[in-house]
Design a protein around this motif. Structure first.
Motif, mmCIF file in Angstrom:
data_model
loop_
_atom_site.group_PDB
_atom_site.id
_atom_site.type_symbol
_atom_site.label_atom_id
_atom_site.label_comp_id
_atom_site.label_asym_id
_atom_site.label_seq_id
_atom_site.Cartn_x
_atom_site.Cartn_y
_atom_site.Cartn_z
ATOM 1 N N GLY A 274 -7.322 12.850 4.578
ATOM 2 C CA GLY A 274 -8.795 13.756 5.257
ATOM 3 C C GLY A 274 -8.462 15.318 4.364
ATOM 4 N N GLY A 275 -6.976 15.515 4.487
ATOM 5 C CA GLY A 275 -7.417 16.654 3.599
ATOM 6 C C GLY A 275 -7.423 17.044 2.274
ATOM 7 N N ALA A 276 -6.331 18.244 1.368
ATOM 8 C CA ALA A 276 -6.317 18.514 0.314
ATOM 9 C C ALA A 276 -4.982 17.540 0.185
ATOM 10 C CB ALA A 276 -5.810 19.677 -0.120
ATOM 11 N N ALA A 277 -3.826 16.673 1.009
ATOM 12 C CA ALA A 277 -3.500 16.279 0.426
ATOM 13 C C ALA A 277 -3.128 15.022 0.234
ATOM 14 C CB ALA A 277 -1.605 16.356 1.143
ATOM 15 N N PHE A 278 -4.644 14.770 0.821
ATOM 16 C CA PHE A 278 -4.736 13.029 0.598
ATOM 17 C C PHE A 278 -6.303 13.159 1.095
ATOM 18 C CE2 PHE A 278 -0.186 12.726 2.457
ATOM 19 C CZ PHE A 278 -0.163 11.433 2.043
ATOM 20 N N PRO A 279 -7.025 13.549 0.393
ATOM 21 C CA PRO A 279 -7.938 13.572 0.082
ATOM 22 C C PRO A 279 -8.683 11.912 0.419
ATOM 23 C CG PRO A 279 -7.869 13.406 -1.795
ATOM 24 C CD PRO A 279 -5.841 13.590 -1.321
ATOM 25 N N LEU A 280 -9.909 11.303 1.410
ATOM 26 C CA LEU A 280 -10.580 10.319 1.218
ATOM 27 C C LEU A 280 -11.454 10.314 1.265
ATOM 28 C CD1 LEU A 280 -7.912 9.045 5.129
ATOM 29 C CD2 LEU A 280 -8.308 8.142 2.039
ATOM 30 N N PRO A 281 -12.660 9.539 1.287
ATOM 31 C CA PRO A 281 -14.127 9.395 1.197
ATOM 32 C C PRO A 281 -14.604 9.201 2.571
ATOM 33 C CG PRO A 281 -13.507 6.771 0.841
ATOM 34 C CD PRO A 281 -11.890 7.755 0.695
ATOM 35 N N SER A 282 -15.442 10.001 3.169
ATOM 36 C CA SER A 282 -16.020 10.226 3.849
ATOM 37 C C SER A 282 -16.240 9.317 4.946
ATOM 38 C CB SER A 282 -17.024 11.319 4.253
ATOM 39 O OG SER A 282 -17.624 11.662 6.060
ATOM 40 N N GLY A 283 -15.890 8.489 6.071
ATOM 41 C CA GLY A 283 -16.804 7.427 6.833
ATOM 42 C C GLY A 283 -15.900 6.149 6.019
ATOM 43 N N GLY A 284 -17.093 5.057 6.265
ATOM 44 C CA GLY A 284 -16.626 3.405 5.218
ATOM 45 C C GLY A 284 -16.314 2.769 6.613
ATOM 46 N N LEU A 285 -15.873 2.071 6.218
ATOM 47 C CA LEU A 285 -15.022 1.565 7.159
ATOM 48 C C LEU A 285 -12.908 1.590 6.476
ATOM 49 C CD1 LEU A 285 -16.126 -1.922 6.358
ATOM 50 C CD2 LEU A 285 -15.815 -1.010 9.074
ATOM 51 N N GLY A 286 -12.000 1.612 7.123
ATOM 52 C CA GLY A 286 -11.106 1.658 7.458
ATOM 53 C C GLY A 286 -10.420 0.371 7.546
ATOM 54 N N THR B 70 -0.829 3.929 16.222
ATOM 55 C CA THR B 70 -0.487 4.802 15.119
ATOM 56 C C THR B 70 -1.224 5.773 13.971
ATOM 57 O OG1 THR B 70 1.941 4.735 15.420
ATOM 58 C CG2 THR B 70 1.671 5.948 12.912
ATOM 59 N N VAL B 71 -1.389 3.762 13.387
ATOM 60 C CA VAL B 71 -2.952 4.056 12.222
ATOM 61 C C VAL B 71 -4.423 4.822 13.141
ATOM 62 C CG1 VAL B 71 -4.434 3.363 10.845
ATOM 63 C CG2 VAL B 71 -2.373 2.823 10.365
ATOM 64 N N LEU B 72 -4.069 4.205 14.154
ATOM 65 C CA LEU B 72 -5.449 4.816 14.747
ATOM 66 C C LEU B 72 -5.932 5.228 15.459
ATOM 67 C CD1 LEU B 72 -6.534 1.514 17.371
ATOM 68 C CD2 LEU B 72 -7.917 2.596 15.527
ATOM 69 N N LEU C 220 -12.336 0.357 19.923
ATOM 70 C CA LEU C 220 -9.977 0.532 19.715
ATOM 71 C C LEU C 220 -9.963 1.909 20.204
ATOM 72 C CD1 LEU C 220 -10.123 -0.812 16.366
ATOM 73 C CD2 LEU C 220 -9.633 -1.705 18.737
ATOM 74 N N GLY C 221 -11.361 2.805 20.112
ATOM 75 C CA GLY C 221 -10.393 4.269 20.216
ATOM 76 C C GLY C 221 -9.374 5.015 19.857
ATOM 77 N N THR C 222 -8.571 5.496 20.718
ATOM 78 C CA THR C 222 -7.295 5.821 19.569
ATOM 79 C C THR C 222 -6.156 5.173 19.713
ATOM 80 O OG1 THR C 222 -6.786 7.561 21.332
ATOM 81 C CG2 THR C 222 -8.511 8.102 19.972
ATOM 82 N N LEU D 36 -11.581 10.968 11.343
ATOM 83 C CA LEU D 36 -11.707 10.394 9.710
ATOM 84 C C LEU D 36 -13.866 9.605 9.657
ATOM 85 C CD1 LEU D 36 -8.467 9.112 7.570
ATOM 86 C CD2 LEU D 36 -9.963 11.088 8.010
ATOM 87 N N GLY D 37 -13.897 9.504 10.402
ATOM 88 C CA GLY D 37 -15.297 9.168 10.738
ATOM 89 C C GLY D 37 -15.885 7.173 10.512
ATOM 90 N N TYR D 38 -14.371 6.975 10.483
ATOM 91 C CA TYR D 38 -14.482 5.025 10.425
ATOM 92 C C TYR D 38 -16.064 4.486 11.149
ATOM 93 C CZ TYR D 38 -10.774 5.740 7.077
ATOM 94 O OH TYR D 38 -9.651 5.974 6.806
ATOM 95 N N SER D 39 -16.803 3.722 11.078
ATOM 96 C CA SER D 39 -17.210 2.790 11.400
ATOM 97 C C SER D 39 -16.591 1.883 12.145
ATOM 98 C CB SER D 39 -18.947 2.410 11.441
ATOM 99 O OG SER D 39 -18.770 1.570 9.952
ATOM 100 N N GLY D 40 -16.092 1.357 11.103
ATOM 101 C CA GLY D 40 -15.286 -0.345 12.086
ATOM 102 C C GLY D 40 -13.924 -0.272 11.308
ATOM 103 N N TRP D 41 -12.815 -0.545 11.615
ATOM 104 C CA TRP D 41 -12.312 -1.614 11.064
ATOM 105 C C TRP D 41 -11.883 -2.903 10.875
ATOM 106 C CZ3 TRP D 41 -8.113 0.897 9.484
ATOM 107 C CH2 TRP D 41 -7.809 3.140 9.556
#
Length: 402
Positions: free
Chosen positions: A57-69, A158-160, A244-246, A166-171
């Motif tokens: 989510g940072g400069a090294a790994f930019p990702l789109p905001s929200g959406g689905l994982g 680990t992924v969670l 799922l939480g974390t 990252l603001g995902y609404s779902g997985w």
């Protein structure tokens, strides 16, 4: 866990729960595979109290905001590199249908590649190769994650933890050994969005029997014992992030078991209203062929049933026992004569054997708890005969205990 802070379990649930005490989750070192080669990789570790190292989510790994994982967990020893590429291409083809149906919905694809001793460099190589297959699309991005195994739930948690900001609404979860029918993922995502991004929506699973007697026997048994309303399976489902939480607690032995119990609503007229399976969204997979692996999977599944029933409030557990696990085992649960009296009797007999095994496991855990020797680990199986409908030839691999 539903039920708040009030412990609504009965005495025997507490007795059984004391008999299972897995060790705390181990710290998990990870490598996020960078897009510019090995020099851009980011290393860190997930611990119980947080994450060291960079998050996506940072400069090294930019990702789109929200959406689905989108999560595809696998491991190096599962199959060879060619089979991994075939599997990933198949998932990408299905995700292209999701992008066509929902062009404004960002998708972040996480491939969790576990490795065993001496396999860490191979895990990185495979992830880099998979990254080359991702099409140019700003709303479809890949996060390659290498981490030590074993244990699918280790990858999931680990992924969670890494994605919690990252603001995902779902997985959207899927397995590496399934064939996804046309439009399956698009249908699941559409239905999830229609539901207001709540609960879980799963695909209809079609199990393909293999040549062995064990696989064919299990195919016949499952045809008799399927519950009247199926619950989503982790082989292919979309689930809301807040469920799922974390991470999934170490006491849970299966990811779909955790999702089902978290979403059962014992107070509702339809306790399964947050759990939906779409008949028109279909996947297929091969049943395990070897007797030993089949037994180990059945055993672990049974321990999952028992420990969930022991840990959750009794109203929730009662619904699961009577409406899902032992439906048809009268007088414990409603009789099921919907497919005729002969099939009803067959179901009753098989469920009776299952209930006997269930009680044996529950009793053994109660004894372990009473004597101060709780069970620490439940084996999964060797899984040395990987086979997928999407892979042209069976791929050799022998990773234990995933």
């Amino acid at each position: 866990m539903r039920g708040g802070t009030v412990d609504r379990r009965v005495w025997w649930q507490r007795a059984v729960a004391r008999g299972f005490a897995p060790p705390p989750a181990r710290p998990t070192p990870f490598v996020l595979v960078g897009r510019e080669g090995p020099d851009s990789d980011v290393r860190g570790e997930v611990r119980g109290n947080g994450v060291t190292g960079a998050r996506p989510g940072g400069a090294a790994f930019p990702l789109p905001s929200g959406g689905l994982g989108v999560l595809l967990p696998t491991y190096v020893g599962r199959c060879d590199a060619k089979a991994h590429e075939q599997t990933f291409r198949h998932v990408l083809d299905s995700l292209a249908e999701v992008r066509q149906a929902h062009p404004s919905l960002p998708l972040s694809v996480w491939v969790g590649m576990q490795y065993g001793p001496g396999e860490d460099e191979e895990a990185l190589r495979r992830l880099r190769r998979l990254a080359e297959l991702v099409p140019e699309d700003p709303a479809l991005t890949l996060v390659g994650l290498a981490l030590p195994g074993p244990g699918k739930l280790r990858t999931v948690s680990t992924v969670l933890r890494l994605s919690e900001d990252l603001g995902y609404s779902g997985w959207l979860w899927t397995d590496d050994d399934i064939e996804i029918a046309p439009r399956c993922l698009a249908l699941l995502v559409s239905r999830f969005l229609e539901r207001g991004e709540r609960g879980a929506v799963g695909a209809h699973s079609v199990a393909l029997a293999r040549e062995t007697a064990t696989s064919q026997a299990m195919d016949r048994v499952s045809g008799v014992t399927a519950p009247p309303k199926a619950c989503p399976a982790a082989a292919c489902l979309v689930v809301a992030t807040d469920v799922l939480g974390t991470g999934i607690p170490v006491r849970r032995l299966t990811d779909d078991g955790y999702v089902v119990f978290e979403l059962l609503d014992a107070e509702a007229s339809d306790p399964l209203h947050d759990l939906e399976v779409l008949p028109e969204a279909r996947i297929s997979f091969y049943r395990v062929s070897r007797t030993h692996d089949t037994f180990q999977r059945l055993r672990r599944s049974l321990y999952s049933h028992v420990t969930c029933v022991a840990d959750y409030p009794w109203p929730t557990s009662r619904v699961y026992l009577t409406r899902v696990l032992f439906h048809g085992l009268w007088p414990l649960a409603p009789w099921d004569g919907s497919r005729g009296p002969v099939r009803g009797v067959q179901r009753w007999l098989i469920k009776g054997l299952h209930f006997t095994w269930f009680c044996g496991v529950a009793g053994s855990l109660a004894v372990r708890g009473a004597t101060g020797r709780p069970l620490r680990h439940v084996a999964w199986g060797d899984e040395g005969d990987f086979r997928s409908p999407t892979v042209e030839e069976p791929a050799a691999g022998a990773a234990a205990g995933h």
